[in-house]
Motif scaffolding. Structure first.
Motif, PDB file in Angstrom:
ATOM      1  N   ARG A 172      54.666  -1.122  48.872  1.00  0.00           N
ATOM      2  CA  ARG A 172      53.440  -1.543  48.180  1.00  0.00           C
ATOM      3  C   ARG A 172      53.082  -2.953  48.644  1.00  0.00           C
ATOM      4  NH1 ARG A 172      50.807  -0.704  43.084  1.00  0.00           N
ATOM      5  NH2 ARG A 172      52.408   0.822  42.508  1.00  0.00           N
ATOM      6  N   LEU A 173      51.924  -3.086  49.289  1.00  0.00           N
ATOM      7  CA  LEU A 173      51.412  -4.390  49.685  1.00  0.00           C
ATOM      8  C   LEU A 173      50.389  -4.822  48.644  1.00  0.00           C
ATOM      9  CD1 LEU A 173      50.471  -5.565  53.247  1.00  0.00           C
ATOM     10  CD2 LEU A 173      49.051  -6.188  51.311  1.00  0.00           C
ATOM     11  N   TYR A 174      50.651  -5.972  48.027  1.00  0.00           N
ATOM     12  CA  TYR A 174      49.782  -6.445  46.958  1.00  0.00           C
ATOM     13  C   TYR A 174      48.528  -7.075  47.571  1.00  0.00           C
ATOM     14  CZ  TYR A 174      53.772  -5.583  43.975  1.00  0.00           C
ATOM     15  OH  TYR A 174      54.808  -4.973  43.307  1.00  0.00           O
ATOM     16  N   ALA A 175      47.409  -6.366  47.445  1.00  0.00           N
ATOM     17  CA  ALA A 175      46.122  -6.830  47.972  1.00  0.00           C
ATOM     18  C   ALA A 175      45.048  -6.390  46.986  1.00  0.00           C
ATOM     19  CB  ALA A 175      45.885  -6.267  49.377  1.00  0.00           C
ATOM     20  N   ASN A 176      43.837  -6.334  47.431  1.00  0.00           N
ATOM     21  CA  ASN A 176      42.737  -5.895  46.566  1.00  0.00           C
ATOM     22  C   ASN A 176      41.881  -4.879  47.331  1.00  0.00           C
ATOM     23  OD1 ASN A 176      41.002  -5.700  44.408  1.00  0.00           O
ATOM     24  ND2 ASN A 176      39.832  -7.558  44.923  1.00  0.00           N
ATOM     25  N   PRO A 177      42.195  -3.572  47.171  1.00  0.00           N
ATOM     26  CA  PRO A 177      43.216  -2.981  46.279  1.00  0.00           C
ATOM     27  C   PRO A 177      44.594  -2.979  46.951  1.00  0.00           C
ATOM     28  CG  PRO A 177      42.037  -1.260  47.410  1.00  0.00           C
ATOM     29  CD  PRO A 177      41.405  -2.547  47.877  1.00  0.00           C
ATOM     30  N   ASP A 178      45.644  -2.631  46.150  1.00  0.00           N
ATOM     31  CA  ASP A 178      46.994  -2.529  46.694  1.00  0.00           C
ATOM     32  C   ASP A 178      47.058  -1.400  47.718  1.00  0.00           C
ATOM     33  OD1 ASP A 178      47.631  -4.535  44.981  1.00  0.00           O
ATOM     34  OD2 ASP A 178      48.813  -3.296  43.593  1.00  0.00           O
ATOM     35  N   ILE A 179      47.911  -1.618  48.727  1.00  0.00           N
ATOM     36  CA  ILE A 179      48.147  -0.598  49.748  1.00  0.00           C
ATOM     37  C   ILE A 179      49.518   0.006  49.477  1.00  0.00           C
ATOM     38  CG2 ILE A 179      48.404  -0.136  52.213  1.00  0.00           C
ATOM     39  CD1 ILE A 179      46.570  -2.526  52.751  1.00  0.00           C
ATOM     40  N   ILE A 180      49.565   1.309  49.204  1.00  0.00           N
ATOM     41  CA  ILE A 180      50.817   2.000  48.873  1.00  0.00           C
ATOM     42  C   ILE A 180      51.043   3.106  49.901  1.00  0.00           C
ATOM     43  CG2 ILE A 180      52.069   3.348  47.150  1.00  0.00           C
ATOM     44  CD1 ILE A 180      50.362   1.996  45.016  1.00  0.00           C
TER      45      ILE A 180
END
Length: 244
Positions: A172-180
């Motif tokens: 899970r990469l915390y971004a906007n939105p998250d990349i899972i």
């Protein structure tokens, strides 16, 4: 003989009896004084419920080689740009032990393990903090030898191995939105280990135990984790054991 006139007749003589002494019984032991002592009573098979935490015992430098680092296994697309921070591996399981002799027993069961880490990485040009979670389901097989066994305490050594299947490999990469992203892991994770253990009896069928030991995890193309960076790990296995 008739008594003379004016004399009382003589009373008949009575025999004096001595008090009867109680009979004393003599018990003769038939046991052989030179015979070997009897073997200790065989312990009954027991089922155990335990929770386990594992910490590393090697050096604490988890910094990868310079440059981006690709996670092993299938091309995940995630690149590591810095060092990893590892959570303490945690394991829950159910197990059962069967005694094959007064001191030797075999144990097996099912374990669920959770491995976590975080790092700074990127995916398709997006950079940020990445959380990597691995979940394993394993079957351990151990051999136990009781060194000391009494009604209150039991001290033993154990050794064996385990095979584990990866249930989930998630990034899970915390971004906007998250990349899972989730990726399959085809090969099994194998390990061997051993240690010492002690069990304290709380009730006739209930005991609490602590099994410190060491595990070694073999290379088998697994996703990066504390096990791949630190294959020699110290285990602290503690829980309750129900004896049936």
């Amino acid at each position: 003989v008739q008594p003379a006139a004016g004399q009382k007749p003589a009373e008949p003589a009575t025999a004096t009896r001595r008090p009867t002494q109680p009979k004393q019984e003599v018990t003769v032991s038939t046991a052989d004084p030179f015979a070997e002592p009897a073997a200790p009573r065989r312990s009954k098979p027991g089922a155990s419920l335990y929770a386990q935490g594992t910490i590393g015992s090697n050096e604490t430098d988890f910094r990868p080689a310079p440059g981006a680092w690709m996670a092993p296994g299938p091309e995940s697309g995630f690149s590591e740009l810095g060092s990893s921070t590892y959570g303490v591996p945690f394991t829950l399981g159910l197990g059962v032990r069967f005694y094959v002799s007064p001191r030797i027993s075999l144990g097996t069961g099912v374990n669920y393990s959770l491995l976590t880490r975080s790092f700074t990485g990127s995916f398709d040009g997006v950079s940020g903090n990445v959380s990597h979670t691995l979940q394993y389901l394993g079957i351990p097989v151990n051999l136990f030898y009781d060194i000391i066994s009494s009604e209150r305490i039991k001290f033993y050594v154990y050794g064996g191995g385990a095979g584990e299947y990866c249930l989930s490999n998630k990034y899970r990469l915390y971004a906007n939105p998250d990349i899972i992203r989730k990726y399959p892991v085809e090969r099994l994770q194998f390990s061997v280990g051993g240690g010492l253990g002690v069990e304290f009896r709380l009730a006739p069928r209930l005991g609490i135990y602590l099994d410190p030991g060491v595990n070694y995890y073999f290379k088998s193309n697994q996703p990066r984790s504390i096990r791949t960076d630190k294959p020699l790990l110290i285990n602290f296995d503690a829980g309750l054991r129900f004896n049936f």
